[in-house]
Design a protein around this motif. Sequence first.
Motif, PDB file in Angstrom:
ATOM      1  N   ARG A  76     -60.613  49.400  46.214  1.00  0.00           N
ATOM      2  CA  ARG A  76     -61.506  48.331  46.660  1.00  0.00           C
ATOM      3  C   ARG A  76     -61.484  48.216  48.178  1.00  0.00           C
ATOM      4  O   ARG A  76     -62.523  48.014  48.814  1.00  0.00           O
ATOM      5  CB  ARG A  76     -61.122  47.008  45.996  1.00  0.00           C
ATOM      6  N   CYS A  77     -60.303  48.317  48.767  1.00  0.00           N
ATOM      7  CA  CYS A  77     -60.191  48.271  50.232  1.00  0.00           C
ATOM      8  C   CYS A  77     -61.002  49.382  50.889  1.00  0.00           C
ATOM      9  O   CYS A  77     -61.607  49.187  51.951  1.00  0.00           O
ATOM     10  CB  CYS A  77     -58.738  48.398  50.668  1.00  0.00           C
ATOM     11  N   ALA A  78     -60.998  50.556  50.260  1.00  0.00           N
ATOM     12  CA  ALA A  78     -61.633  51.728  50.862  1.00  0.00           C
ATOM     13  C   ALA A  78     -63.156  51.668  50.804  1.00  0.00           C
ATOM     14  O   ALA A  78     -63.826  52.376  51.565  1.00  0.00           O
ATOM     15  CB  ALA A  78     -61.148  52.998  50.167  1.00  0.00           C
ATOM     16  N   ASN A  79     -63.719  50.831  49.941  1.00  0.00           N
ATOM     17  CA  ASN A  79     -65.172  50.763  49.853  1.00  0.00           C
ATOM     18  C   ASN A  79     -65.725  50.012  51.061  1.00  0.00           C
ATOM     19  O   ASN A  79     -65.290  48.904  51.361  1.00  0.00           O
ATOM     20  CB  ASN A  79     -65.599  50.066  48.559  1.00  0.00           C
ATOM     21  N   PRO A  80     -66.701  50.573  51.774  1.00  0.00           N
ATOM     22  CA  PRO A  80     -67.195  49.945  53.008  1.00  0.00           C
ATOM     23  C   PRO A  80     -67.897  48.614  52.795  1.00  0.00           C
ATOM     24  O   PRO A  80     -68.022  47.834  53.739  1.00  0.00           O
ATOM     25  CB  PRO A  80     -68.160  51.003  53.569  1.00  0.00           C
ATOM     26  N   CYS A  81     -68.345  48.348  51.578  1.00  0.00           N
ATOM     27  CA  CYS A  81     -69.007  47.068  51.312  1.00  0.00           C
ATOM     28  C   CYS A  81     -68.031  46.004  50.821  1.00  0.00           C
ATOM     29  O   CYS A  81     -68.433  44.860  50.577  1.00  0.00           O
ATOM     30  CB  CYS A  81     -70.130  47.254  50.293  1.00  0.00           C
ATOM     31  N   ILE A  82     -66.763  46.366  50.663  1.00  0.00           N
ATOM     32  CA  ILE A  82     -65.733  45.406  50.257  1.00  0.00           C
ATOM     33  C   ILE A  82     -64.732  45.244  51.397  1.00  0.00           C
ATOM     34  O   ILE A  82     -64.662  44.191  52.033  1.00  0.00           O
ATOM     35  CB  ILE A  82     -65.020  45.857  48.968  1.00  0.00           C
ATOM     36  N   GLY A  83     -63.969  46.280  51.676  1.00  0.00           N
ATOM     37  CA  GLY A  83     -63.022  46.248  52.773  1.00  0.00           C
ATOM     38  C   GLY A  83     -61.782  45.428  52.443  1.00  0.00           C
ATOM     39  O   GLY A  83     -61.701  44.737  51.425  1.00  0.00           O
ATOM     40  N   ALA A  84     -60.806  45.487  53.338  1.00  0.00           N
ATOM     41  CA  ALA A  84     -59.526  44.818  53.108  1.00  0.00           C
ATOM     42  C   ALA A  84     -59.658  43.305  53.049  1.00  0.00           C
ATOM     43  O   ALA A  84     -58.890  42.639  52.347  1.00  0.00           O
ATOM     44  CB  ALA A  84     -58.536  45.212  54.202  1.00  0.00           C
ATOM     45  N   ASP A  85     -60.630  42.732  53.764  1.00  0.00           N
ATOM     46  CA  ASP A  85     -60.770  41.278  53.804  1.00  0.00           C
ATOM     47  C   ASP A  85     -61.247  40.684  52.486  1.00  0.00           C
ATOM     48  O   ASP A  85     -61.038  39.499  52.225  1.00  0.00           O
ATOM     49  CB  ASP A  85     -61.755  40.869  54.912  1.00  0.00           C
ATOM     50  N   ARG A  86     -61.918  41.500  51.657  1.00  0.00           N
ATOM     51  CA  ARG A  86     -62.475  40.989  50.403  1.00  0.00           C
ATOM     52  C   ARG A  86     -61.877  41.634  49.156  1.00  0.00           C
ATOM     53  O   ARG A  86     -62.217  41.258  48.048  1.00  0.00           O
ATOM     54  CB  ARG A  86     -63.992  41.215  50.375  1.00  0.00           C
ATOM     55  N   ALA A  87     -61.010  42.600  49.363  1.00  0.00           N
ATOM     56  CA  ALA A  87     -60.519  43.380  48.227  1.00  0.00           C
ATOM     57  C   ALA A  87     -59.756  42.545  47.216  1.00  0.00           C
ATOM     58  O   ALA A  87     -59.749  42.858  46.016  1.00  0.00           O
ATOM     59  CB  ALA A  87     -59.640  44.529  48.726  1.00  0.00           C
ATOM     60  N   ASP A  88     -59.109  41.472  47.657  1.00  0.00           N
ATOM     61  CA  ASP A  88     -58.354  40.628  46.732  1.00  0.00           C
ATOM     62  C   ASP A  88     -59.169  39.466  46.186  1.00  0.00           C
ATOM     63  O   ASP A  88     -58.658  38.661  45.413  1.00  0.00           O
ATOM     64  CB  ASP A  88     -57.088  40.100  47.419  1.00  0.00           C
ATOM     65  N   LEU A  89     -60.431  39.378  46.577  1.00  0.00           N
ATOM     66  CA  LEU A  89     -61.280  38.262  46.138  1.00  0.00           C
ATOM     67  C   LEU A  89     -62.446  38.698  45.262  1.00  0.00           C
ATOM     68  O   LEU A  89     -62.978  37.901  44.495  1.00  0.00           O
ATOM     69  CB  LEU A  89     -61.837  37.506  47.358  1.00  0.00           C
TER      70      LEU A  89
END
Length: 454
Positions: free
Chosen positions: A390-403
């Motif tokens: 999820r972190c690696a996807n450019p439309c999600i990223g680390a800021d949203r990966a846990d949400l």
Amino acid sequence: MEDRDTGAGASEVGASSASPGPSGSGTAGWQQRRPTEPRSADGQAGDATHHQKGKPKKRRKRRRGRKVFARDEAQDNRSPVPGKAAASAVEPKQPPAGPVISPVLQMPRHEQGTRRQPAHELPVFAALDLGTNNCRLLVAVPTRHGQFRVIDAFSRIVRLGEGLTANGRLGKPAMDRAVEALKVCGDKLRGRKIRKARLIATEACRSAENGVEFLERVEREAGLKLEIIDRQTEARLAVSGCGSLVERDTQGVVLFDIGGGSSEIALIDLTGRRSPRLANHIVSWTSLPVGVVSLAERFGGRTVTREIFTAMVDDVAGRLASFDGRDRLSHLKASPNFHLLGTSGTVTTLAGVHLDLERYDRRRVDGLWMDRDSVDRMVERLVGWDFQQRCANPCIGADRADLVLAGCAILEAIRAVWPSERLRVADRGLREGILSELMADDGVWRNDGRGGRQ
């Protein structure tokens, strides 16, 4: 952490031309305050668009910024605005004594003549939304009737509601992050002659024991006085901000806004005579005290098994079961002219993953239609990814990966109650609704809509 969001240099975007009924409690006059404490370097603002002196620029140059059309598709790259704000040459007046619950920044009105106003004379309006996860600002000028053009913007992920579910209070690191973001917003506002502004705070400040105390700190340090709006006002503003994505032949819509700390849902029946104010057609609404931040904190956001995901969906479904007005659109659910309309990071993320974007592109996402099977596939795809994927996807990223999976769980619970063959994605919401209401109430679009000229 900078949020992906609109910049002053972005392209055209749609926004609602319909201003709902009267604004929520408190529309008192308010003047911006200078902060009473020194600012850190991080609090300096960026001002992407400076006032021009002398002759107005040619028409070609005035097209900078994103124009907001009442019925057109939205476009944006959601990139933060760089630069530094110009300092105000005049010290603003101090606010009146006593609490001001609904700040509206009043400035002298421009004389309205028969000619169209050049860009540097247009009245400027601003909307700020401090949510559980994000702090966002839009500054805009009116153009043709029901339309406006964004001339500056700011957005940052602050996670103000971090830890709120467990503690019932806003934490110091979260408040510090929000204050620094709000200092940037304050600089941007003080760098312009704003006719009217509305600065709102939502669920995090609404439910926290120290919410009011935090806003007092914001006033001291950032020079901004925010109002805590109620859930009904929040739902109405979401409708106002997204109304232009509801097409003329639509009979029924379930509009939902999945936030960080709450989720607003409005049922809209358009089978009768259609009013220009979409909010007049709301037949039922609810606000669930659950959002992506609060749900992820309770169930976990980094490691989400299918069992945990199902438990999150069931939790939200139980809350929806107690919504008395959930069946008010039952007579329309089978109609091909009934659909869902979602505004939140959850649905825009799903759309970005669906389009397989290498970089989030608001122009391609806002207004996108997704069918039932496409939504099913995207949710299944995200549930199957681990945290690093999820972190690696450019439309999600680390800021949203846990949400993002908490947001998908809320979406699935909504889709179970109101099944629809189509979902329309909106990358817009409260700020656009605020701007539409402010401009309509101010009368800038009255008569032939000579609010400005693009």
